[in-house]
Motif scaffolding. Sequence first.
Motif, short mmCIF file in Angstrom:
data_model
loop_
_atom_site.label_atom_id
_atom_site.label_comp_id
_atom_site.label_asym_id
_atom_site.label_seq_id
_atom_site.Cartn_x
_atom_site.Cartn_y
_atom_site.Cartn_z
N ARG A 46 37.33 36.16 40.86
CA ARG A 46 37.87 36.72 39.61
C ARG A 46 37.18 38.02 39.25
N VAL A 47 35.85 38.06 39.35
CA VAL A 47 35.11 39.27 39.04
C VAL A 47 35.56 40.41 39.96
N GLU A 48 35.65 40.13 41.23
CA GLU A 48 36.08 41.15 42.20
C GLU A 48 37.46 41.69 41.85
N GLN A 49 38.38 40.80 41.51
CA GLN A 49 39.74 41.23 41.17
C GLN A 49 39.76 42.03 39.88
N ASP A 50 38.96 41.62 38.88
CA ASP A 50 38.90 42.36 37.62
C ASP A 50 38.33 43.77 37.84
N VAL A 51 37.34 43.89 38.72
CA VAL A 51 36.76 45.20 39.03
C VAL A 51 37.83 46.12 39.62
N ILE A 52 38.56 45.63 40.60
CA ILE A 52 39.60 46.44 41.25
C ILE A 52 40.71 46.80 40.26
N THR A 53 41.10 45.83 39.43
CA THR A 53 42.14 46.08 38.42
C THR A 53 41.72 47.21 37.47
N ILE A 54 40.48 47.15 37.00
CA ILE A 54 39.99 48.17 36.08
C ILE A 54 39.94 49.54 36.74
N CYS A 55 39.38 49.61 37.95
CA CYS A 55 39.21 50.91 38.60
C CYS A 55 40.54 51.53 39.01
N LYS A 56 41.51 50.70 39.37
CA LYS A 56 42.85 51.22 39.66
C LYS A 56 43.49 51.77 38.39
N ALA A 57 43.32 51.06 37.29
CA ALA A 57 43.91 51.51 36.02
C ALA A 57 43.30 52.83 35.56
N LEU A 58 41.98 53.00 35.79
CA LEU A 58 41.29 54.21 35.35
C LEU A 58 41.35 55.32 36.39
N GLY A 59 41.72 54.99 37.62
CA GLY A 59 41.83 56.00 38.66
C GLY A 59 40.51 56.45 39.24
N TYR A 60 39.46 55.62 39.15
CA TYR A 60 38.14 56.02 39.64
C TYR A 60 37.93 55.57 41.08
N ASP A 61 37.45 56.49 41.92
CA ASP A 61 37.12 56.17 43.31
C ASP A 61 35.70 55.64 43.44
#
Length: 349
Positions: free
Chosen positions: A229-244
Amino acid sequence: MRRVGILVGREQTFPESIIKSINEKGEGKVVAEMVTVGGIRLDEPKRYDIIIDRISHEVPYYRAMLKRMALEGTYIINNPFWWSADDKFFNYSLAAKIGVAIPKTVLLPQHAYIKDITSESLRNLEFPIDWEGIVDYIGFPAFLKPHDGGGWKNVSKINSLEELWSEYNQSGTLCMTLQEGIEYDQFVRCYCVGQEKVLIMPYDPSKPYLSGMQYVTIENYLTPELHKRVEQDVITICKALGYDLNTVEFAIKDGIPYAIDFMNPAPDAELASVGEYNHNWIVENMTDFILKKLEGEIEIPEYRWTAMLNPPAKTAAKVTSKSAKPATLKAKSPVRSKANKIKPPKAAK
């Protein structure tokens, strides 16, 4: 020869390590180096294919320079337009809407303003602020922190209304947020690279910042379900913000990971601070991400002006065609139509 530039502040080991890693793995096809800039001309040519930005959030000249380089097609890690548009309160609100658990948070009016702001300038503000209503909603303990900041600067733990008033009265012109304090069972800080690679690091925020004591090694710190869940939340957040490149922090209570800080596009990666394993992980994964980007044509983030600077081939052909009678008028129409259909960039959040 593809070129990668590193723009840095006081850090030492990460810039040295990433430059060495890229140059070794680039096998003579890619060169990485420190960026050197002085006065930037309006017609400044493209110098780098990619720039890793570690300091422009604190140096306005660098931020303006990076935007100019982005206009020439340089890929910036992280995008200076998106980064400039973000603030932590917006990010909390966005994350909550996309299903990430966020502590209760309130944005507060500033305590003080620049001298040209008078009471007449603030006629839309409620006065006095409903402090009791805010406290009833947030509860104690709580954290008072800038709506746009990092590095634990100007952050205070609040345990009473009196403490809140005292700290708020010292906040000056900073715009602050008051956030519910999660009495966590576990705490993790997570690196994210390329919006897909995640390293979850057990973390102790009670230790001095940048002390080298915050990152701890604990085997199987999270259950497999919580790790996922933590891993998925991290990816979800970074995709939404557009950060590499970003770090995301979670305070975990009763099995729920609450994202409390995730606007860190120039995260700490110094060897003495994050430890050898974490340092090597971020260097290796950033190197791989950059080299993969350089394998072909780099896809530049879409901005409103890209349709005007680089029109699609079909449109460009119409512009140069001599067969169409009113050539100029016919060319303008599809260009304008195409631009209007482009989705607003993330900087327009």
